[in-house]
Design an enzyme around this catalytic site. Structure first.
Site, PDB file in Angstrom:
ATOM      1  N   ALA A 204      16.376 -28.485  -7.320  1.00 56.02           N
ATOM      2  CA  ALA A 204      17.755 -28.367  -6.593  1.00 56.02           C
ATOM      3  C   ALA A 204      18.777 -29.534  -7.240  1.00 56.02           C
ATOM      4  O   ALA A 204      18.454 -30.519  -7.619  1.00 56.02           O
ATOM      5  CB  ALA A 204      17.667 -28.746  -5.062  1.00 56.02           C
ATOM      6  N   GLY A 205      19.651 -28.995  -7.531  1.00 50.94           N
ATOM      7  CA  GLY A 205      20.951 -29.628  -8.030  1.00 50.94           C
ATOM      8  C   GLY A 205      21.320 -29.851  -9.591  1.00 50.94           C
ATOM      9  O   GLY A 205      22.221 -30.122 -10.023  1.00 50.94           O
TER      10      GLY A 205
ATOM     11  N   ASN B 246      18.168 -22.577 -10.342  1.00 53.49           N
ATOM     12  CA  ASN B 246      18.573 -21.085 -10.059  1.00 53.49           C
ATOM     13  C   ASN B 246      19.987 -21.050 -10.150  1.00 53.49           C
ATOM     14  O   ASN B 246      20.545 -20.379 -11.129  1.00 53.49           O
ATOM     15  CB  ASN B 246      18.243 -21.094  -8.634  1.00 53.49           C
ATOM     16  N   THR B 247      20.845 -21.672  -9.281  1.00 49.10           N
ATOM     17  CA  THR B 247      22.182 -21.749  -9.351  1.00 49.10           C
ATOM     18  C   THR B 247      22.925 -21.899 -10.670  1.00 49.10           C
ATOM     19  O   THR B 247      23.684 -21.016 -11.078  1.00 49.10           O
ATOM     20  CB  THR B 247      22.933 -22.520  -8.246  1.00 49.10           C
TER      21      THR B 247
ATOM     22  N   LYS C 221       6.317 -22.774  -1.630  1.00 44.70           N
ATOM     23  CA  LYS C 221       7.541 -23.876  -1.766  1.00 44.70           C
ATOM     24  C   LYS C 221       7.885 -24.136  -0.349  1.00 44.70           C
ATOM     25  O   LYS C 221       8.735 -23.175   0.218  1.00 44.70           O
ATOM     26  CB  LYS C 221       8.358 -23.432  -2.455  1.00 44.70           C
TER      27      LYS C 221
ATOM     28  N   GLY D 143      22.280 -25.971  -5.053  1.00 49.38           N
ATOM     29  CA  GLY D 143      23.381 -25.182  -5.547  1.00 49.38           C
ATOM     30  C   GLY D 143      24.587 -26.057  -5.996  1.00 49.38           C
ATOM     31  O   GLY D 143      25.631 -25.592  -6.281  1.00 49.38           O
TER      32      GLY D 143
END
Lengths: 257, 64
Positions: free
Chosen positions: A186-187, A208-209, A99, A160
């Site tokens: 992301a996000g 993830n976050t 990635k 995040g």
């Protein structure tokens, strides 16, 4: 009717039945394996860093062997650094996936699309299966296709932030125009946002976050797995039309006298 | 001077990657090594460090 059992995410000639890519940052290692299982993830991202003295535990011991490892190039500020990190990651023997992240900006961590295109071209030429993290720009996405990317990974919101699909309209353009999997990365902060991305036609979601910082990691991993599957099924089924005025769903004749 | 991961490790000049990993408690199965910008293949971990080498030793960690 489309059989969801025959529905695969294809990346670089590899097929995956799961459309949830799980990031492994911010987890306690003891919870990671369970989260992967609850997320039904088949691809897990990892980062590369200098070894620390006295650190005998390695994250690979907490990731089941049948999981595809997706190393990222986080820390790279330009294409050359991304290529260097990708080569080191491949030397660790976890396959050819990478990635690409090329990030100069430290406040919003927005990807540098120009460097990302350059890195993608170099890495594809070296035989990598390249999954570039990008700001959702159609021209850039087309350049990434030409550079040999296996998919495009537009951000929904800065890394995040858990803000969700703030770039929704631009991701939709990529889905309509690009003939590669569009994976929102992301996000994404909640299962409903992941579901919406899938309903729009994203090929997969990476998060993830949202999971790692939730109150119950395992429950949230499962919630994401269900929402991504639901969103995919809804996309395949084809959503009903939206109307400005009411349309009765019960028959309007045959009332009781 | 020998620089490994940004630190002066001159005491290891003439020692191998294997010896370095063993002494520091690193599991070499999980390491990738770059010396002066070139990746050192896994089967060459018995190579000795030279004076002036700049070495990076990395492993996987959690990340998104």
């Amino acid at each position: 009717m489309m059989d969801i059992n025959d529905d695969f995410l294809e990346l670089g000639g590899h097929k995956f039945s799961s459309r949830f890519i799980l990031g492994s940052g911010k987890f306690s290692l003891s919870l990671l394996e369970a989260a992967i299982k609850d997320a039904k993830a088949q691809i897990v991202t990892l980062a590369l860093r200098r070894v620390n003295e006295g650190g005998s535990e390695n994250i690979l011991d907490f990731i089941p062997k049948d999981i595809t490892i997706l190393p990222n190039t986080s820390g790279a500020r330009n294409a050359d650094e991304a290529v260097r990190i990708a080569k080191l990651a491949r030397e660790l023997g976890c396959g050819d996936f990478v990635k690409v992240e090329c990030i100069k900006d430290s406040r919003y961590l927005l990807p540098d699309n120009y460097e990302t295109i350059k890195a993608t071209e170099k890495l594809a030429n070296l035989g990598f299966i390249v999954m570039p993290y990008m700001y959702p720009d159609l021209n850039v996405a087309r350049d990434l296709v030409n550079a040999g990317a296996a998919c495009v990974m537009p951000l929904g919101a800065p890394i995040g932030t858990n803000k969700g699909l703030t770039t929704r309209e631009f991701i939709k353009i990529l889905i309509d125009e690009i003939d590669l999997p569009v994976i929102v990365d992301a996000g994404i902060g909640s299962p409903s946002q992941a579901c919406e991305a899938m309903q729009m036609g994203c090929a997969a979601v990476m998060a993830n976050t949202a999971i790692a910082t939730s109150g119950d990691v395992r429950a949230m991993a499962k919630a994401f797995a269900l929402s991504i599957e639901a969103g995919r099924l809804a996309y395949l089924a084809g959503l009903g039309e939206v109307s400005e005025i009411a349309r009765a769903s019960s028959p309007l004749s045959g009332f009781l006298e | 001077m020998l620089i490994i991961n940004g630190k002066d490790e001159s005491a290891f000049i003439g020692k191998s990657v294997d010896e370095f990993a063993c002494q520091k408690g690193f599991n070499k199965e999980y390491m990738a090594v770059e010396i002066n910008g070139e990746i050192l293949p896994r089967d060459k971990f018995d190579s000795k460090f030279n004076d002036g080498d700049r070495v990076e030793i990395v492993c996987f960690v959690g990340g998104g």
